[in-house]
Design an enzyme around this catalytic site. Sequence first.
Site, PDB file in Angstrom:
ATOM      1  N   LYS A 124       0.908  -1.218  -0.141  1.00  0.00           N
ATOM      2  CA  LYS A 124      -0.346   0.059   0.179  1.00  0.00           C
ATOM      3  C   LYS A 124       0.926   1.238   0.201  1.00  0.00           C
ATOM      4  O   LYS A 124       0.683   2.405  -0.680  1.00  0.00           O
ATOM      5  CB  LYS A 124      -1.240  -0.146   1.396  1.00  0.00           C
ATOM      6  CG  LYS A 124      -1.945  -0.858   1.069  1.00  0.00           C
ATOM      7  CD  LYS A 124      -3.070  -0.256   2.169  1.00  0.00           C
ATOM      8  CE  LYS A 124      -4.325  -1.338   2.276  1.00  0.00           C
ATOM      9  NZ  LYS A 124      -5.699  -1.547   2.734  1.00  0.00           N
ATOM     10  N   LYS A 208      -5.059  -9.392  -7.421  1.00  0.00           N
ATOM     11  CA  LYS A 208      -5.807  -9.687  -6.465  1.00  0.00           C
ATOM     12  C   LYS A 208      -7.605  -8.934  -6.581  1.00  0.00           C
ATOM     13  O   LYS A 208      -6.964  -7.798  -7.145  1.00  0.00           O
ATOM     14  CB  LYS A 208      -5.717  -9.470  -5.301  1.00  0.00           C
ATOM     15  CG  LYS A 208      -6.572  -9.843  -4.050  1.00  0.00           C
ATOM     16  CD  LYS A 208      -6.543  -9.384  -2.591  1.00  0.00           C
ATOM     17  CE  LYS A 208      -6.292  -7.721  -2.163  1.00  0.00           C
ATOM     18  NZ  LYS A 208      -6.274  -7.682  -0.968  1.00  0.00           N
ATOM     19  N   LYS A 211     -11.039  -3.514  -4.484  1.00  0.00           N
ATOM     20  CA  LYS A 211     -11.471  -2.267  -5.193  1.00  0.00           C
ATOM     21  C   LYS A 211     -10.852  -1.291  -5.129  1.00  0.00           C
ATOM     22  O   LYS A 211     -11.303  -0.406  -5.580  1.00  0.00           O
ATOM     23  CB  LYS A 211     -12.403  -1.171  -3.406  1.00  0.00           C
ATOM     24  CG  LYS A 211     -13.125  -2.568  -2.342  1.00  0.00           C
ATOM     25  CD  LYS A 211     -13.030  -1.748  -0.901  1.00  0.00           C
ATOM     26  CE  LYS A 211     -13.799  -2.938  -0.116  1.00  0.00           C
ATOM     27  NZ  LYS A 211     -13.347  -2.756   1.430  1.00  0.00           N
TER      28      LYS A 211
HETATM   29  P1  TYM Z   1     -10.609  -6.363   3.224  1.00  0.00           P
HETATM   30  O1  TYM Z   1     -11.822  -4.551   3.920  1.00  0.00           O
HETATM   31  O2  TYM Z   1      -9.514  -5.391   2.855  1.00  0.00           O
HETATM   32  O3  TYM Z   1     -11.423  -6.882   3.310  1.00  0.00           O
HETATM   33  C1  TYM Z   1     -12.353  -7.604   4.269  1.00  0.00           C
HETATM   34  C2  TYM Z   1     -12.519  -9.576   3.732  1.00  0.00           C
HETATM   35  O4  TYM Z   1     -12.680  -9.810   2.478  1.00  0.00           O
HETATM   36  C3  TYM Z   1     -11.842 -10.566   2.257  1.00  0.00           C
HETATM   37  N1  TYM Z   1     -10.945 -10.018   0.377  1.00  0.00           N
HETATM   38  C4  TYM Z   1     -10.773 -11.191  -0.219  1.00  0.00           C
HETATM   39  N2  TYM Z   1     -10.953 -12.616  -0.015  1.00  0.00           N
HETATM   40  C5  TYM Z   1     -10.825 -13.343  -1.463  1.00  0.00           C
HETATM   41  N3  TYM Z   1     -10.479 -12.898  -2.631  1.00  0.00           N
HETATM   42  C6  TYM Z   1     -10.205 -11.661  -2.641  1.00  0.00           C
HETATM   43  N4  TYM Z   1      -9.721 -10.608  -4.011  1.00  0.00           N
HETATM   44  C7  TYM Z   1     -10.953 -10.509  -1.300  1.00  0.00           C
HETATM   45  N5  TYM Z   1     -10.494  -9.626  -1.076  1.00  0.00           N
HETATM   46  C8  TYM Z   1     -10.938  -8.839  -0.547  1.00  0.00           C
HETATM   47  C9  TYM Z   1     -10.081 -10.003   2.747  1.00  0.00           C
HETATM   48  O5  TYM Z   1      -9.575 -10.604   2.954  1.00  0.00           O
HETATM   49  C10 TYM Z   1     -11.178 -10.550   4.552  1.00  0.00           C
HETATM   50  O6  TYM Z   1     -11.797 -11.081   4.630  1.00  0.00           O
HETATM   51  N6  TYM Z   1      -7.428  -6.098   7.636  1.00  0.00           N
HETATM   52  C11 TYM Z   1      -9.159  -6.671   7.090  1.00  0.00           C
HETATM   53  C12 TYM Z   1      -9.897  -6.117   8.120  1.00  0.00           C
HETATM   54  C13 TYM Z   1      -9.866  -6.535   9.341  1.00  0.00           C
HETATM   55  C14 TYM Z   1     -10.004  -7.359  10.221  1.00  0.00           C
HETATM   56  C15 TYM Z   1      -9.791  -7.360  11.350  1.00  0.00           C
HETATM   57  C16 TYM Z   1     -10.532  -9.423   9.653  1.00  0.00           C
HETATM   58  C17 TYM Z   1      -9.577  -5.449  10.644  1.00  0.00           C
HETATM   59  N7  TYM Z   1      -9.658  -6.609  11.549  1.00  0.00           N
HETATM   60  C18 TYM Z   1     -10.400  -8.751  12.390  1.00  0.00           C
HETATM   61  C19 TYM Z   1     -10.262 -10.132  10.778  1.00  0.00           C
HETATM   62  C20 TYM Z   1     -10.623  -9.386  11.599  1.00  0.00           C
HETATM   63  C21 TYM Z   1      -8.986  -5.772   5.882  1.00  0.00           C
HETATM   64  O7  TYM Z   1      -8.555  -4.973   5.773  1.00  0.00           O
HETATM   65  O8  TYM Z   1      -9.937  -6.645   5.251  1.00  0.00           O
END
Ligand code: TYM
Length: 348
Positions: A124, A208, A211
Amino acid sequence: MTEAAAPTAKHRPRVFSGVQPTGALTLGNYLGALKRFVEMQDEAGMETIYCIVDLHAITVWQEPSSLRDAIRSVAAAYLASGLDPARSIIFNQSQVSAHAELGWICSCVVRLGWLNRMTQFKEKAGKNAEAQSGGLYMYPALMAADILAYRATHVPVGEDQKQHLELSRDIAAKFNKDFGVPDFFPLPEPMIGGPAPRVMSLRDGTKKMSKSDPSDMSRINLTDDADTIAAKIRKAKTDPEPLPEAAEGLDGRPEARNLVGIMAALTDRTVEQVLAEYAGQGFGVFKPRLAEAAVAHLSPITAEMSRLMADPAEIDRILADGAARADAIARPILAEVYDTVGLLRPRP
Ligand code: TYM
């Protein structure tokens, strides 16, 4: 879903996960996370807690006028995907202050060397690390706090969150060790699985689905209508070979592997089952069928999301109720943390 054994007998099985409110959710978020959240909600004996992680979102600039809508939109996506506020706790992170409070304590436990290894920060930040917020760097400590505030034992996420979860385990283990309280925090089990743990870009099977990809054609958004979904799948990058008979035949064919994985996840089958149906067929046959499956699965969710978004007061009510229930679990755990660390008790 039984990939993970119970982490420690002392702690009751409790699921926690979160999604950032940073723009329209993608099919990757849905298949890697939301769909699996719903599956875990339906598992016997699991308490499920799902958060909209707005404090994580503001580690990069968010326009205040659109952040609130984005929070409600993730809540709507949760509900439309099948999360039930009667069976799961659904809430917004900043409304439960234990996250920020324990986040600080976790940032005092984590080591800089551990944070320096986080590949997501490097991706990032790119060449511009100096200009990033302190929050973006500390982000994994807040993520650990999210999980540990509930003593969650299982964390369903997509594959891209694996390294952050390992860090959460390391923070939990270090806290337990430093303060001489074995088993105080369970070591949370990552639940990464299903046929699409990493959904890839429709334009490049090695990247990947995200968004933040500049090309909207690279992803399917949960807000896309049927024609848009069909067009994006029609134009998805593929190769000229027919589909193989076995999963190994997808090696070295990232785009083919991605589309087959998506089909499997959308139709609740394994990759092998999908290949058994389509082996020997080309993408001319496969893509229209995939588009049909995607539209059939996603259209009701998109429609329900817009219905829910028309009544933001109702979403706010559900989130407020969820926050009260989340707070009731996290507050006593935070009080124990304060006792353990040697702080004075937080005010009730
Ligand atoms: P975030 O908001 O980027 O994504 C949310 C969830 O979607 C999954 N994901 C994907 N899975 C498969 N293929 C993809 N292309 C893909 N893009 C996104 C992510 O793996 C995630 O599960 N840090 C985390 C949010 C978070 C969190 C937590 C998760 C904050 N605190 C505590 C679990 C427990 C994040 O940025 O996810």
